[in-house]
Design a protein around this motif. Structure first.
Motif: not given
Length: 425
Positions: A368-374
């Motif tokens: 799955q594409q990685y997106v940074p958590l806030p």
């Protein structure tokens, strides 16, 4: 002015008043005496996203039931679970499910859906309300426990009626007896159910797979029994994953888990969550949904495709897309939990972060594409700490209700904090 010593005392008093709650886990702080504030718009966005995700999964369940066994195995489903996955018994595919979300680009995207055995229930529907009173703030979950109670009651009675039996049902809530979080989550559900029920640990349950004629002339009916020999009508297995169940064997090697599912199939016992919840549990289902969207398959309407574009991340059953794009991605097991066996990789496929536990390393991998958590800063018993936020929202009988927050590192695991959530205004 923040005093670490005073904060420690306040936290001890506050959580000390919460009976049978796991404020500390594994000898470290779990529940924070702090809060994070959401705007009314963010609360509405979370609920909208979760409702849309729930709709997409329910629609996909109909497709999954039509797929051949070989395809379901490619999605990570255990061969011995296949005979039970296509059976739908309740109006809702899953009674209690939880969506894990990331806030990115002004919207909320799905990281994964735990449709089968989600925890984090008491924190969301009970402890969060106590925290709101303590901080004298508004909770987004005020009164939400009523929805959970009604859903449990509905599921139990609907399941019992399918057994075509007379009288009051014998309802049992179960879990492993030696895991406090699992046990007390289940006992909390038992308390709020408003139904007369028993708690019986898993090791005290036993199966009679076929009718047994007794010496006195009577018959011991096939079914599921407690240690006192009482036949169970409804088994509530909130924290016991079905993928573990199908592999369960007794000391003599008997496949007792498969026997239990056979009893369920023959309507000798009801299970909640039902096995249909497990059909949606595999993270590979996200890859299926994304693949149908990406190819423009007419299975999804134009509006549903817009929902997928907004709330889903690119998810595949191989790494090729991310290696070609040279972009960060996450490798996770189809049936993992609590961040176990999750690996974050760079665009060359090299691990840059991973969970120390590797329980599910033999499961089908999903990418799955990685997106940074806030990020935010929270108060802990050891001082201020910068943490990453994972937003969660429950689907109760298919309806989005109950918002929560986990706070931790790049990978949200069983050592991540519980952070109470409040509303502005």
């Amino acid at each position: 002015m923040y005093s670490m010593e005073e904060h420690q005392k306040q936290r001890k008093r506050f959580y000390g008043a919460m009976s049978d709650f796991w404020a500390d886990l594994y000898g470290t702080e779990y529940a924070l005496l702090d809060y994070y504030t959401l705007t009314a718009r963010e609360v509405e966005q979370i609920r909208t996203a979760t409702n849309r995700i729930g709709h997409l999964y329910r629609k996909t369940a109909r497709l999954l039931r039509q797929l051949p066994d070989e395809t379901l195995q490619l999605l990570g489903f255990h061969p011995e679970a296949l005979p039970f996955l296509r059976i739908s018994v309740l109006s809702a595919e899953t009674v209690i499910a939880r969506a894990d979300l990331v806030h990115v680009g002004g919207t909320f995207k799905l990281i994964e859906l735990n449709a089968d055995t989600p925890t984090f229930i008491r924190e969301t529907f009970d402890i969060n309300e106590h925290a709101a009173s303590f901080f004298r703030l508004a909770s987004p979950n005020k009164g939400a426990v009523k929805t959970v109670t009604e859903a449990i009651q509905h599921a139990i009675w609907q399941s019992y009626r399918l057994l075509r039996r007379d009288g009051e049902p014998y309802v049992v809530f179960t879990s492993h007896d030696d895991h406090m979080e699992d046990k007390e989550t289940v006992r909390y559900l038992q308390r709020i159910s408003g139904i007369e029920a028993a708690y019986v640990p898993l090791h005290e349950l036993y199966i009679v797979s076929e009718d047994i004629r007794l010496h006195g002339g009577g018959v011991l009916r096939r079914g599921l029994y407690d240690a006192e020999g009482r036949r169970i009508d409804v088994l509530y297995r909130q924290t016991y994953p079905l993928e573990h169940l199908v592999e369960d064997r007794s000391a003599d090697g008997t496949k007792v888990g498969v026997q239990l599912l056979e009893l369920w199939k023959k309507r000798e016992v009801a299970l909640i969550n039902p096995p249909s919840a497990f059909l949606l549990q595999s993270k590979a289902v996200q890859a299926l949904i994304w693949g149908l969207y990406e190819e423009g398959n007419p299975f999804f309407t134009e509006e549903e495709s817009q929902w997928i574009a907004e709330h889903f991340l690119p998810t595949y059953l191989d790494e090729e897309y991310f290696l070609t794009k040279r972009t960060m991605y996450v490798q996770k097991p189809a049936f993992g939990r609590e961040g176990d066996t999750v690996v974050i990789k760079n665009g060359n496929g090299e691990p840059i972060a991973f969970d120390s536990q590797q329980t599910y390393k033999d499961e089908t991998p999903v990418y799955q594409q990685y997106v940074p958590l806030p990020e935010t800063v929270v108060k802990t018993v050891n001082g201020y700490e910068t943490v990453k936020l994972l937003h969660t929202c429950f689907l109760i009988n298919g309806k989005a209700v109950g918002i929560g927050l986990r706070a931790g590192g790049m990978i949200t695991n069983n050592l991540s904090y519980y952070l109470p959530v409040m509303m502005k205004g």
